[in-house]
Design a protein around this motif. Structure first.
Motif, PDB file in Angstrom:
ATOM      1  N   VAL A 144      16.631   6.304  -1.907  1.00  0.00           N
ATOM      2  CA  VAL A 144      16.663   5.232  -0.913  1.00  0.00           C
ATOM      3  C   VAL A 144      15.221   4.936  -0.489  1.00  0.00           C
ATOM      4  N   TRP A 145      14.836   3.665  -0.628  1.00  0.00           N
ATOM      5  CA  TRP A 145      13.510   3.215  -0.195  1.00  0.00           C
ATOM      6  C   TRP A 145      13.668   2.082   0.815  1.00  0.00           C
ATOM      7  N   LEU A 146      12.773   2.050   1.802  1.00  0.00           N
ATOM      8  CA  LEU A 146      12.773   1.008   2.821  1.00  0.00           C
ATOM      9  C   LEU A 146      11.462   0.224   2.735  1.00  0.00           C
ATOM     10  N   PHE A 147      11.581  -1.103   2.610  1.00  0.00           N
ATOM     11  CA  PHE A 147      10.398  -1.961   2.543  1.00  0.00           C
ATOM     12  C   PHE A 147      10.291  -2.771   3.824  1.00  0.00           C
ATOM     13  N   SER A 148       9.193  -2.596   4.548  1.00  0.00           N
ATOM     14  CA  SER A 148       8.975  -3.327   5.786  1.00  0.00           C
ATOM     15  C   SER A 148       8.494  -4.734   5.470  1.00  0.00           C
ATOM     16  N   THR A 149       9.219  -5.750   5.965  1.00  0.00           N
ATOM     17  CA  THR A 149       8.788  -7.125   5.756  1.00  0.00           C
ATOM     18  C   THR A 149       7.695  -7.530   6.736  1.00  0.00           C
ATOM     19  N   THR A 150       7.394  -6.654   7.686  1.00  0.00           N
ATOM     20  CA  THR A 150       6.334  -6.936   8.650  1.00  0.00           C
ATOM     21  C   THR A 150       4.966  -6.538   8.112  1.00  0.00           C
ATOM     22  N   ASN A 151       4.881  -5.327   7.528  1.00  0.00           N
ATOM     23  CA  ASN A 151       3.571  -4.858   7.053  1.00  0.00           C
ATOM     24  C   ASN A 151       3.523  -4.609   5.551  1.00  0.00           C
ATOM     25  N   ASP A 210       0.828  -1.193   0.000  1.00  0.00           N
ATOM     26  CA  ASP A 210       0.000   0.000   0.000  1.00  0.00           C
ATOM     27  C   ASP A 210       0.869   1.252   0.000  1.00  0.00           C
ATOM     28  N   GLY A 211       0.265   2.383  -0.351  1.00  0.00           N
ATOM     29  CA  GLY A 211       0.964   3.671  -0.289  1.00  0.00           C
ATOM     30  C   GLY A 211       1.952   3.877  -1.428  1.00  0.00           C
ATOM     31  N   ALA A 212       2.809   4.882  -1.241  1.00  0.00           N
ATOM     32  CA  ALA A 212       3.824   5.208  -2.244  1.00  0.00           C
ATOM     33  C   ALA A 212       4.823   4.075  -2.377  1.00  0.00           C
ATOM     34  N   ARG A 213       5.436   3.977  -3.545  1.00  0.00           N
ATOM     35  CA  ARG A 213       6.415   2.926  -3.784  1.00  0.00           C
ATOM     36  C   ARG A 213       7.412   3.403  -4.826  1.00  0.00           C
ATOM     37  N   PRO A 214       8.591   2.796  -4.898  1.00  0.00           N
ATOM     38  CA  PRO A 214       9.567   3.201  -5.917  1.00  0.00           C
ATOM     39  C   PRO A 214       9.063   2.860  -7.310  1.00  0.00           C
ATOM     40  N   MET A 226      20.669  -3.567  -3.021  1.00  0.00           N
ATOM     41  CA  MET A 226      19.634  -4.040  -2.117  1.00  0.00           C
ATOM     42  C   MET A 226      20.251  -4.870  -1.000  1.00  0.00           C
ATOM     43  N   CYS A 227      19.782  -4.670   0.219  1.00  0.00           N
ATOM     44  CA  CYS A 227      20.244  -5.455   1.368  1.00  0.00           C
ATOM     45  C   CYS A 227      19.161  -5.442   2.433  1.00  0.00           C
ATOM     46  N   VAL A 228      19.399  -6.153   3.535  1.00  0.00           N
ATOM     47  CA  VAL A 228      18.453  -6.204   4.654  1.00  0.00           C
ATOM     48  C   VAL A 228      19.108  -5.589   5.884  1.00  0.00           C
ATOM     49  N   LEU A 229      18.398  -4.653   6.537  1.00  0.00           N
ATOM     50  CA  LEU A 229      18.839  -4.084   7.796  1.00  0.00           C
ATOM     51  C   LEU A 229      17.678  -4.157   8.791  1.00  0.00           C
ATOM     52  N   GLU A 230      17.946  -3.813  10.037  1.00  0.00           N
ATOM     53  CA  GLU A 230      16.911  -3.840  11.068  1.00  0.00           C
ATOM     54  C   GLU A 230      16.651  -2.420  11.549  1.00  0.00           C
ATOM     55  N   LYS A 231      15.376  -2.050  11.568  1.00  0.00           N
ATOM     56  CA  LYS A 231      14.996  -0.714  12.042  1.00  0.00           C
ATOM     57  C   LYS A 231      13.805  -0.849  12.970  1.00  0.00           C
ATOM     58  N   GLU A 232      13.997  -0.442  14.224  1.00  0.00           N
ATOM     59  CA  GLU A 232      12.948  -0.487  15.241  1.00  0.00           C
ATOM     60  C   GLU A 232      12.352  -1.889  15.332  1.00  0.00           C
ATOM     61  N   GLY A 233      13.207  -2.899  15.298  1.00  0.00           N
ATOM     62  CA  GLY A 233      12.781  -4.276  15.444  1.00  0.00           C
ATOM     63  C   GLY A 233      12.201  -4.923  14.208  1.00  0.00           C
ATOM     64  N   ASP A 234      12.168  -4.193  13.109  1.00  0.00           N
ATOM     65  CA  ASP A 234      11.588  -4.693  11.858  1.00  0.00           C
ATOM     66  C   ASP A 234      12.700  -4.965  10.847  1.00  0.00           C
ATOM     67  N   ASP A 235      12.661  -6.114  10.187  1.00  0.00           N
ATOM     68  CA  ASP A 235      13.580  -6.375   9.081  1.00  0.00           C
ATOM     69  C   ASP A 235      13.124  -5.573   7.873  1.00  0.00           C
ATOM     70  N   VAL A 236      13.970  -4.656   7.414  1.00  0.00           N
ATOM     71  CA  VAL A 236      13.606  -3.813   6.276  1.00  0.00           C
ATOM     72  C   VAL A 236      14.542  -4.104   5.111  1.00  0.00           C
ATOM     73  N   VAL A 237      13.955  -4.176   3.922  1.00  0.00           N
ATOM     74  CA  VAL A 237      14.729  -4.306   2.695  1.00  0.00           C
ATOM     75  C   VAL A 237      15.074  -2.892   2.220  1.00  0.00           C
ATOM     76  N   VAL A 238      16.363  -2.621   2.090  1.00  0.00           N
ATOM     77  CA  VAL A 238      16.841  -1.304   1.678  1.00  0.00           C
ATOM     78  C   VAL A 238      17.154  -1.348   0.192  1.00  0.00           C
ATOM     79  N   VAL A 239      16.560  -0.438  -0.581  1.00  0.00           N
ATOM     80  CA  VAL A 239      16.788  -0.343  -2.030  1.00  0.00           C
ATOM     81  C   VAL A 239      17.418   1.007  -2.324  1.00  0.00           C
ATOM     82  N   VAL A 240      18.540   0.989  -3.033  1.00  0.00           N
ATOM     83  CA  VAL A 240      19.272   2.224  -3.344  1.00  0.00           C
ATOM     84  C   VAL A 240      19.529   2.295  -4.849  1.00  0.00           C
TER      85      VAL A 240
END
Length: 282
Positions: free
Chosen positions: A181-188, A124-128, A136-150
């Motif tokens: 830089v876009w962050l994709f939450s794997t939780t929501n 949902d919402g805005a997207r790249p 692309m890689c995976v980092l953790e932000k506020e307890g959420d695994d986020v996919v980072v796209v650059v």
């Protein structure tokens, strides 16, 4: 270590711009394309995987499953993939066609690395925008695994992210590279544009982006309109901040499409291969 120097048997057909991931004791390979002697591209589907058993070094072929054909990624080159929690594979982006009529994708697909079941993520919402050869890689932000796209290459855009740039490719004014830089939450399954501070990398594609701990990733090289790059940046997801890294000793060769691995218990990055000047392998 015991596998070094061993050749796999029953090797599959050669391909390039494909995807791969290691799940347990298997390496999975899928997608990509091969070029014929006439210069035409033949794409490999994403519903059949090549599986290399890393113990026996034997290849096998496995079919994926899905609830719907739309859950399976479209044939493409230049897509990117990451593994989350040693099992779930996320695939993003890619392109299909030639410069005469190229289509760029911005779908997110998730594959269970054990059952090989595909699912297309409903975001949902805005997207790249659609893009290929991004970092692309995976980092953790506020307890959420986020996919980072650059960055990456795609059609002309008006960026939603302050300070981001898009530069047209010479000879193709409607196609270019960016440094978003876009962050994709794997939780929501939600995309967030990242308004970053610090010294940002220039727009590019073909670069690497490698996690070095839970909150930081290192970007190396790439290409900008035919100019090969060898600069190195660090991205901190906690502060949404870029910093330029000054190397000690020899510089990295300008290159793109290279591989980078974290070795020595996270103390060093090992950079291997890629294309250098005049597209020669490095």
């Amino acid at each position: 270590v015991s596998l070094i120097g061993r050749m796999a048997v029953n090797c599959p057909e050669s391909r390039l711009y494909h995807l791969s991931a290691v799940i347990g004791k298997e390496m999975l390979v899928w997608g990509g394309a091969t070029e014929s002697e006439t210069g035409e591209w033949r794409y490999f589907s994403h519903d059949t995987f090549l599986c290399l058993n890393l113990r026996t070094m034997r290849w096998s072929e496995r079919r994926t499953t899905s609830n719907s054909p739309s859950d399976i990624p479209r044939e493409s080159t230049g897509a990117n993939t990451v593994v989350v929690n040693d099992r779930m594979i996320y695939q993003f982006g890619g392109m299909y066609g030639t410069s005469a009529g190229r289509e760029f994708f911005n779908d997110v697909h998730k594959l269970d690395g054990l059952s090989l079941e595909w699912n297309k993520m409903e975001c949902d919402g805005a997207r790249p925008n659609g893009r290929s050869f991004c970092g692309m890689c995976v980092l953790e932000k506020e307890g959420d695994d986020v996919v980072v796209v650059v960055g990456g290459r795609g059609k002309r855009i008006v960026s939603l992210i302050p300070g981001s740039q898009w530069i047209a490719v010479p000879g193709s004014p409607e196609e270019g590279v960016n440094n978003e830089v876009w962050l994709f939450s794997t939780t929501n399954n939600h995309w967030n544009p990242a308004d970053c501070k610090g010294t940002r990398p220039s727009p590019r594609d073909g670069h690497s982006l490698t996690s070095i701990d839970k909150s930081r990733a290192v970007l190396i090289g790439g290409t900008l309109n035919g100019q090969l790059l060898n600069d190195v940046f660090c991205f901190n997801v906690d502060f949404l901040e870029w910093s330029l890294i000054k190397l000690v000793g020899e510089d990295i060769l300008p290159q793109f499409f290279h591989s980078v691995f974290l070795i020595n218990k996270g103390k060093h990055l090992f950079v291997f291969g890629g294309a250098g000047q005049d597209l020669c392998p490095t």
